[in-house]
Write a protein that holds these residues in place. Structure first.
Motif, mmCIF file in Angstrom:
data_model
loop_
_atom_site.group_PDB
_atom_site.id
_atom_site.type_symbol
_atom_site.label_atom_id
_atom_site.label_comp_id
_atom_site.label_asym_id
_atom_site.label_seq_id
_atom_site.Cartn_x
_atom_site.Cartn_y
_atom_site.Cartn_z
ATOM 1 N N VAL A 32 14.601 14.070 -33.925
ATOM 2 C CA VAL A 32 13.927 14.168 -32.635
ATOM 3 C C VAL A 32 12.558 15.336 -32.855
ATOM 4 O O VAL A 32 13.145 16.490 -33.500
ATOM 5 N N THR A 33 11.535 15.073 -32.495
ATOM 6 C CA THR A 33 10.184 16.038 -32.978
ATOM 7 C C THR A 33 9.461 16.087 -31.653
ATOM 8 O O THR A 33 9.435 15.102 -31.000
ATOM 9 N N GLY A 52 13.066 7.822 -32.528
ATOM 10 C CA GLY A 52 13.352 6.406 -32.549
ATOM 11 C C GLY A 52 12.246 5.763 -31.782
ATOM 12 O O GLY A 52 10.988 5.965 -31.872
ATOM 13 N N GLY A 53 12.720 5.127 -30.769
ATOM 14 C CA GLY A 53 11.878 4.270 -29.913
ATOM 15 C C GLY A 53 11.557 4.999 -28.643
ATOM 16 O O GLY A 53 10.938 4.395 -27.436
ATOM 17 N N THR A 54 12.153 6.143 -28.290
ATOM 18 C CA THR A 54 11.864 7.071 -27.052
ATOM 19 C C THR A 54 10.947 8.046 -27.082
ATOM 20 O O THR A 54 10.954 8.868 -28.091
ATOM 21 N N ILE A 55 10.223 8.061 -25.960
ATOM 22 C CA ILE A 55 8.945 9.200 -26.085
ATOM 23 C C ILE A 55 9.232 9.805 -24.540
ATOM 24 O O ILE A 55 9.303 9.173 -23.467
ATOM 25 N N VAL A 61 0.513 15.820 -18.548
ATOM 26 C CA VAL A 61 0.012 15.236 -19.625
ATOM 27 C C VAL A 61 -0.027 13.631 -19.635
ATOM 28 O O VAL A 61 -0.495 12.943 -20.368
ATOM 29 N N LYS A 62 0.857 13.147 -18.930
ATOM 30 C CA LYS A 62 0.957 11.741 -18.755
ATOM 31 C C LYS A 62 -0.533 11.225 -18.983
ATOM 32 O O LYS A 62 -1.211 11.384 -17.805
ATOM 33 N N GLY A 63 -0.671 10.023 -19.627
ATOM 34 C CA GLY A 63 -1.770 9.171 -19.380
ATOM 35 C C GLY A 63 -3.227 9.898 -20.227
ATOM 36 O O GLY A 63 -4.234 9.359 -20.206
ATOM 37 N N ARG A 64 -2.849 11.023 -20.665
ATOM 38 C CA ARG A 64 -3.881 12.015 -21.450
ATOM 39 C C ARG A 64 -3.438 12.189 -22.784
ATOM 40 O O ARG A 64 -4.283 12.354 -23.783
ATOM 41 N N PHE A 65 -1.978 12.525 -22.968
ATOM 42 C CA PHE A 65 -1.584 12.662 -24.208
ATOM 43 C C PHE A 65 -0.784 11.409 -25.041
ATOM 44 O O PHE A 65 -0.314 10.917 -24.206
ATOM 45 N N THR A 66 -0.915 11.414 -26.349
ATOM 46 C CA THR A 66 -0.212 10.449 -26.983
ATOM 47 C C THR A 66 0.562 10.973 -28.061
ATOM 48 O O THR A 66 -0.228 11.569 -29.029
ATOM 49 N N ILE A 67 1.898 10.807 -28.094
ATOM 50 C CA ILE A 67 2.573 11.356 -29.384
ATOM 51 C C ILE A 67 3.017 10.092 -30.128
ATOM 52 O O ILE A 67 3.351 9.094 -29.711
ATOM 53 N N SER A 68 2.989 10.286 -31.567
ATOM 54 C CA SER A 68 2.945 9.143 -32.499
ATOM 55 C C SER A 68 3.700 9.915 -33.808
ATOM 56 O O SER A 68 3.406 10.979 -33.977
ATOM 57 N N ARG A 69 4.186 8.781 -34.486
ATOM 58 C CA ARG A 69 5.081 9.363 -35.911
ATOM 59 C C ARG A 69 4.446 8.286 -36.905
ATOM 60 O O ARG A 69 4.521 7.202 -36.580
#
Length: 124
Positions: A32-33, A52-55, A61-69
């Motif tokens: 988990v990061t 995994g597939g859970t964010i 920050v919803k709708g403005r920030f995106t976390i990705s790996r």
């Protein structure tokens, strides 16, 4: 796992930044990061987390920030758009192999590995 955070800076309100958190030492693709932030005089706040597939995102920050790996690069990103003054803080990435609770309830004490922090300043 050693983490190196980068990408902070000074940006005008409405602008964008992309933070990077590069890991070395061990593969962390199953960890988990998370990204936390801490503004002066405030507690460290969970901003976003991924496993995994859970964010998870905090409501502000919803709708403005995106976390990705990118597992091939052992890097987690935080794309931040439509920044405002309330986003001003030092941003920290953290990672841990243990997924002990739902992402939204993770606290700083759940993470053993931390990056050094990167300053994000949004001017209005």
């Amino acid at each position: 796992v050693q983490l190196q955070a980068s990408g902070g800076g000074l940006v005008q309100a409405g602008g964008s930044l992309r933070l990077s958190c590069a890991a070395s030492g061990r593969t962390f693709s199953t960890y988990v990061t998370a990204w936390f932030r801490q503004a002066p005089g405030k507690e460290r706040e969970l901003v976003a987390a991924i496993t995994g597939g859970t964010i998870y995102y905090v409501d502000s920050v919803k709708g403005r920030f995106t976390i990705s790996r990118d597992n091939a690069l052992s890097t987690v990103y935080l794309q931040m758009n439509s920044l405002n003054a309330d986003d001003t803080a030092v941003y920290y990435c953290a990672t841990d192999p243990k997924i002990v609770r739902p992402l939204h309830s993770f606290t700083p004490t759940d993470f053993d590995s931390w990056g050094q922090g990167t300053q994000v300043t949004v001017s209005s």
